[in-house]
Design a protein around this motif. Structure first.
Motif, PDB file in Angstrom:
ATOM      1  N   GLY A 111      -1.684  -7.314  -5.681  1.00 51.37           N
ATOM      2  CA  GLY A 111      -2.720  -7.328  -4.653  1.00 51.37           C
ATOM      3  C   GLY A 111      -2.198  -7.062  -3.253  1.00 51.37           C
ATOM      4  N   ALA A 112      -3.099  -6.575  -2.385  1.00 56.00           N
ATOM      5  CA  ALA A 112      -2.733  -6.227  -1.017  1.00 56.00           C
ATOM      6  C   ALA A 112      -2.503  -7.477  -0.181  1.00 56.00           C
ATOM      7  CB  ALA A 112      -3.821  -5.370  -0.380  1.00 56.00           C
ATOM      8  N   HIS A 113      -1.505  -7.390   0.690  1.00 55.02           N
ATOM      9  CA  HIS A 113      -1.161  -8.488   1.598  1.00 55.02           C
ATOM     10  C   HIS A 113      -0.406  -7.879   2.761  1.00 55.02           C
ATOM     11  CE1 HIS A 113       1.166 -11.968   3.125  1.00 55.02           C
ATOM     12  NE2 HIS A 113       0.150 -12.712   2.674  1.00 55.02           N
ATOM     13  N   ALA A 114      -0.363  -8.585   3.873  1.00 61.71           N
ATOM     14  CA  ALA A 114       0.328  -8.066   5.052  1.00 61.71           C
ATOM     15  C   ALA A 114       1.805  -7.775   4.775  1.00 61.71           C
ATOM     16  CB  ALA A 114       0.212  -9.069   6.197  1.00 61.71           C
ATOM     17  N   LEU A 115       2.396  -8.468   3.806  1.00 62.25           N
ATOM     18  CA  LEU A 115       3.808  -8.264   3.468  1.00 62.25           C
ATOM     19  C   LEU A 115       4.000  -7.245   2.346  1.00 62.25           C
ATOM     20  CD1 LEU A 115       5.091 -11.970   3.599  1.00 62.25           C
ATOM     21  CD2 LEU A 115       5.326 -10.203   5.354  1.00 62.25           C
ATOM     22  N   SER A 116       2.910  -6.644   1.895  1.00 67.49           N
ATOM     23  CA  SER A 116       3.017  -5.664   0.811  1.00 67.49           C
ATOM     24  C   SER A 116       3.750  -4.415   1.276  1.00 67.49           C
ATOM     25  CB  SER A 116       1.626  -5.278   0.304  1.00 67.49           C
ATOM     26  OG  SER A 116       1.724  -4.286  -0.697  1.00 67.49           O
ATOM     27  N   LEU A 117       4.687  -3.964   0.453  1.00 70.24           N
ATOM     28  CA  LEU A 117       5.497  -2.778   0.765  1.00 70.24           C
ATOM     29  C   LEU A 117       5.195  -1.617  -0.181  1.00 70.24           C
ATOM     30  CD1 LEU A 117       8.872  -4.699   1.188  1.00 70.24           C
ATOM     31  CD2 LEU A 117       7.447  -3.816   3.042  1.00 70.24           C
ATOM     32  N   GLY A 118       4.282  -1.826  -1.111  1.00 68.20           N
ATOM     33  CA  GLY A 118       3.983  -0.791  -2.101  1.00 68.20           C
ATOM     34  C   GLY A 118       4.979  -0.817  -3.246  1.00 68.20           C
ATOM     35  N   LEU A 119       4.995   0.251  -4.020  1.00 70.84           N
ATOM     36  CA  LEU A 119       5.922   0.349  -5.142  1.00 70.84           C
ATOM     37  C   LEU A 119       7.360   0.426  -4.622  1.00 70.84           C
ATOM     38  CD1 LEU A 119       3.988   2.950  -7.334  1.00 70.84           C
ATOM     39  CD2 LEU A 119       4.410   0.555  -7.937  1.00 70.84           C
ATOM     40  N   THR A 120       8.209  -0.384  -5.195  1.00 69.11           N
ATOM     41  CA  THR A 120       9.601  -0.431  -4.735  1.00 69.11           C
ATOM     42  C   THR A 120      10.240   0.949  -4.758  1.00 69.11           C
ATOM     43  OG1 THR A 120       9.786  -2.669  -5.649  1.00 69.11           O
ATOM     44  CG2 THR A 120      11.840  -1.546  -5.087  1.00 69.11           C
ATOM     45  N   GLU A 121      10.049   1.653  -5.849  1.00 66.98           N
ATOM     46  CA  GLU A 121      10.692   2.957  -6.023  1.00 66.98           C
ATOM     47  C   GLU A 121      10.174   4.000  -5.032  1.00 66.98           C
ATOM     48  OE1 GLU A 121      13.108   3.554  -8.168  1.00 66.98           O
ATOM     49  OE2 GLU A 121      13.080   1.711  -9.346  1.00 66.98           O
ATOM     50  N   GLU A 122       9.064   3.709  -4.362  1.00 69.11           N
ATOM     51  CA  GLU A 122       8.486   4.660  -3.415  1.00 69.11           C
ATOM     52  C   GLU A 122       8.803   4.313  -1.961  1.00 69.11           C
ATOM     53  OE1 GLU A 122       6.952   7.547  -4.189  1.00 69.11           O
ATOM     54  OE2 GLU A 122       7.520   7.058  -6.247  1.00 69.11           O
ATOM     55  N   ILE A 123       9.492   3.207  -1.728  1.00 65.75           N
ATOM     56  CA  ILE A 123       9.899   2.887  -0.360  1.00 65.75           C
ATOM     57  C   ILE A 123      10.864   3.975   0.110  1.00 65.75           C
ATOM     58  CG2 ILE A 123      11.129   1.225   1.105  1.00 65.75           C
ATOM     59  CD1 ILE A 123      10.175  -0.985  -0.800  1.00 65.75           C
ATOM     60  N   ASP A 124      10.565   4.573   1.238  1.00 66.93           N
ATOM     61  CA  ASP A 124      11.282   5.767   1.684  1.00 66.93           C
ATOM     62  C   ASP A 124      12.792   5.565   1.721  1.00 66.93           C
ATOM     63  OD1 ASP A 124      10.983   8.505   2.551  1.00 66.93           O
ATOM     64  OD2 ASP A 124      11.665   7.841   4.521  1.00 66.93           O
ATOM     65  N   TYR A 125      13.240   4.461   2.260  1.00 68.64           N
ATOM     66  CA  TYR A 125      14.668   4.142   2.387  1.00 68.64           C
ATOM     67  C   TYR A 125      15.343   4.175   1.023  1.00 68.64           C
ATOM     68  CZ  TYR A 125      18.725   1.332   4.038  1.00 68.64           C
ATOM     69  OH  TYR A 125      19.972   0.870   4.369  1.00 68.64           O
ATOM     70  N   PHE A 126      14.634   3.670   0.030  1.00 68.47           N
ATOM     71  CA  PHE A 126      15.193   3.578  -1.316  1.00 68.47           C
ATOM     72  C   PHE A 126      15.010   4.885  -2.101  1.00 68.47           C
ATOM     73  CE2 PHE A 126      15.080   2.248  -5.799  1.00 68.47           C
ATOM     74  CZ  PHE A 126      16.244   1.490  -5.859  1.00 68.47           C
ATOM     75  N   ASP A 175      17.623   8.336  10.137  1.00 70.16           N
ATOM     76  CA  ASP A 175      16.679   8.511   9.027  1.00 70.16           C
ATOM     77  C   ASP A 175      16.652   7.276   8.124  1.00 70.16           C
ATOM     78  OD1 ASP A 175      16.360  10.985  10.098  1.00 70.16           O
ATOM     79  OD2 ASP A 175      17.315  12.093   8.465  1.00 70.16           O
ATOM     80  N   PHE A 176      17.799   6.652   7.945  1.00 67.09           N
ATOM     81  CA  PHE A 176      17.859   5.433   7.133  1.00 67.09           C
ATOM     82  C   PHE A 176      17.876   4.182   8.016  1.00 67.09           C
ATOM     83  CE2 PHE A 176      19.311   8.559   4.076  1.00 67.09           C
ATOM     84  CZ  PHE A 176      18.727   8.130   2.890  1.00 67.09           C
ATOM     85  N   GLY A 177      18.758   4.166   9.006  1.00 63.90           N
ATOM     86  CA  GLY A 177      18.921   2.968   9.823  1.00 63.90           C
ATOM     87  C   GLY A 177      17.818   2.722  10.828  1.00 63.90           C
ATOM     88  N   GLY A 178      17.074   3.763  11.192  1.00 68.02           N
ATOM     89  CA  GLY A 178      15.962   3.583  12.126  1.00 68.02           C
ATOM     90  C   GLY A 178      16.361   3.398  13.570  1.00 68.02           C
ATOM     91  N   GLY A 179      17.624   3.731  13.910  1.00 63.37           N
ATOM     92  CA  GLY A 179      18.098   3.532  15.277  1.00 63.37           C
ATOM     93  C   GLY A 179      18.582   2.114  15.493  1.00 63.37           C
TER      94      GLY A 179
END
Length: 517
Positions: free
Chosen positions: A84-99, A366-370
């Motif tokens: 379920g959706a929540h403010a801390l939701s990051l979506g599918l782990t495998e789809e997190i851009d960094y990962f 791109d990974f560290g975000g500055g």
């Protein structure tokens, strides 16, 4: 059917509250009558999101983070057990851009599995490399590692296959495999992540090494500051013995390999292979003269393979998928992948595993975000406390052993420590001399005395005293350290000192033209 919820047991996640989160989830589920299965996994390496929990759903594993114990009731209210959706939701782990952008070979399982579940390990490709190795000759095992192009990931970048071949071809009734797990470089944590998050891959890699060079005894030399890794490794080793993956007659093959963990006493210099062996033998950790090389006369005077955690943990995938598969990643003579560790003043600290060739700028932004402070990044130190400080003008350098050597820098263990524009590089140069003084084993004069004199000279420079005399004196002192030290501790201290002086002369009270003097 139980909902599987993953909460990391990685020590960094634990330090940020993961144990409290796990307890809160178990308590809240019991209170609400929700059927869950709680799995303690390794970290995915996105430390700014820890504790990051994952929930197994029909769509895949959904991530939430950073989660604190106080967030747990609201997560249940939001139906997080179904994604379920929540403010801390990051979506599918495998789809997190960094990962998603990473190429995980050595770290393929870390974060996915229970580190101490042998079933999880074998179900996700574990021990396939050992199975193949048991059907090969020693020469074939060593050749596969040689063909892969794997080089030491501890810092020296020496070709692993050549080291193994030397030990294989040296006649002896007893040979040893040593894993250098004395991960003491600033900004590094990849070894710890492996040992805490996928210990069987290290055990498998060391076993394959033993089979390849005819060694029957292995030691993991672990820094004492890693208590979690110590417990996990010993538990995994016990499981491997029980399952016939260690000991006599491994998997009915007639082959033998024994393994145990030994703890160091906190000396940075014991990351150097000969002082490490002195420590293992119960002596003071002093650097040995070379030759003889450890591959010919190492632990207890016998032929010894000494490799870093990441080097050995990379071996199973090479024996599973072949040397050519591994060699296809990377660039030039830097083959395979490197787990880069982003630390310091960085917005997204964590681990990035990719084939060699990515630039520092891509890693930092791109990974560290500055920077975490939002200020411009002024310098980065790559390769631990003995690595060079690199200015923004060198951020487009690809992560490659030869490319770094060309700018008088080192890749080392892949640690990158970031500094914003508030850093004083003269102070950092002084720190390098102080670090060398504190960690010197004392055996050679250039390191023992040179570092002490270096602090004194740096204090004079920082206070603006006799710069026309002290700047050349600092260079002369670095030349003595570089060329006269017995090991890399003294020999590499000039890298951070001179790079700071050359790239940031204004912090030393001089102009750019004066640095060439």
């Amino acid at each position: 059917m139980s909902t599987v919820i993953y909460v990391p047991c990685d020590s960094s996640a634990v330090s940020l509250g993961a144990d409290r989160v796990a307890a809160a989830i178990a308590q809240e589920a019991a209170k609400r009558g929700v059927d869950i299965k709680l799995v303690r996994n390794g970290s995915r390496g996105m430390y700014w999101l820890e504790p990051m929990i994952e929930v197994s759903t029909d769509k895949g594993r959904m991530a939430y983070g950073p989660v604190q114990s106080g967030d747990v009731p609201a997560l249940f209210d939001a139906g997080f057990t179904e994604g379920g959706a929540h403010a801390l939701s990051l979506g599918l782990t495998e789809e997190i851009d960094y990962f998603k952008k990473q190429q995980r070979l050595t770290f393929a399982r870390i974060g996915k599995t229970n580190p101490l579940s042998l079933t999880d390990y074998t179900d996700n490709g574990g021990y396939r490399g050992l199975k193949n190795a048991l059907a090969m000759t020693q020469e074939q095992i060593v050749q596969a590692v040689t063909d892969s192009g794997l080089r030491g990931r501890g810092g020296a970048a020496f070709p692993t296959g050549i080291k193994w071949k030397t030990v294989l071809n040296t006649a002896s009734t007893q040979k040893y495999i040593i894993c250098n797990a004395d991960e003491g470089d600033s900004g590094t944590f990849s070894d710890r992540m492996v040992m805490e998050g996928d210990p069987f891959v290290l055990i498998e890699g060391m076993t394959i090494a033993g089979l390849g060079v005819d060694a029957t005894q292995g030691y993991i030399y672990l820094r004492i500051e890693y208590p979690h890794a110590f417990d996990v490794l010993n538990a995994a080793i016990a499981t491997a013995y029980e399952a016939g993956y260690l000991g006599e007659n491994i998997q009915g093959s007639g082959k033998t390999f024994h393994l145990e963990v030994r703890q160091g006493a906190g000396a940075y210099v014991c990351g150097e292979e000969t002082s490490l062996m002195e420590s293992l033998e119960g002596k003071r950790g002093l650097v040995r003269f070379k030759p003889p090389l450890p591959a010919i006369k190492g632990l207890f005077g016998q032929p010894t393979v000494v490799n870093n955690v990441i080097s050995l943990a990379s071996v199973p995938v090479i024996l599973d998928k072949g040397g050519d598969y591994y060699r296809d990643f990377g660039m030039g003579r830097s083959r395979g992948t490197l787990p880069v560790q982003l630390a310091g003043n960085i917005k997204h600290p964590g681990l990035v595993e990719l084939g060699f060739g990515l630039t520092l700028r891509e890693l930092l932004y791109d990974f560290g975000g500055g920077s975490a402070s939002g200020k411009p990044i002024r310098a980065v130190q790559v390769g631990g406390p003995l690595g060079a400080y690199l200015p923004e003008s060198q951020f487009d350098t690809p992560l490659d052993y030869e490319a770094f050597a060309a700018i008088w820098a080192v890749v080392g263990h892949g640690g990158i420590v970031v500094f914003d524009d508030t850093v004083n590089m003269a102070e950092m140069a002084r720190y390098s001399m102080e670090f060398c003084k504190e960690e010197s084993c004392g055996k050679c004069t250039p390191c023992r005395i040179g570092s002490t004199r270096g602090i004194e000279v740096m204090d004079d420079i920082i206070n603006g005293r006799n710069l026309d005399k002290n700047i050349p004196l600092l260079r002369d002192l670095c030349d003595t350290l570089l060329n006269g030290s017995l090991c890399a501790l003294g020999g590499m201290t000039p890298y951070p000192v001179l790079s700071a002086l050359n790239h940031f002369p204004e912090d030393f009270g001089i102009n750019a033209e004066a640095t060439a003097a």
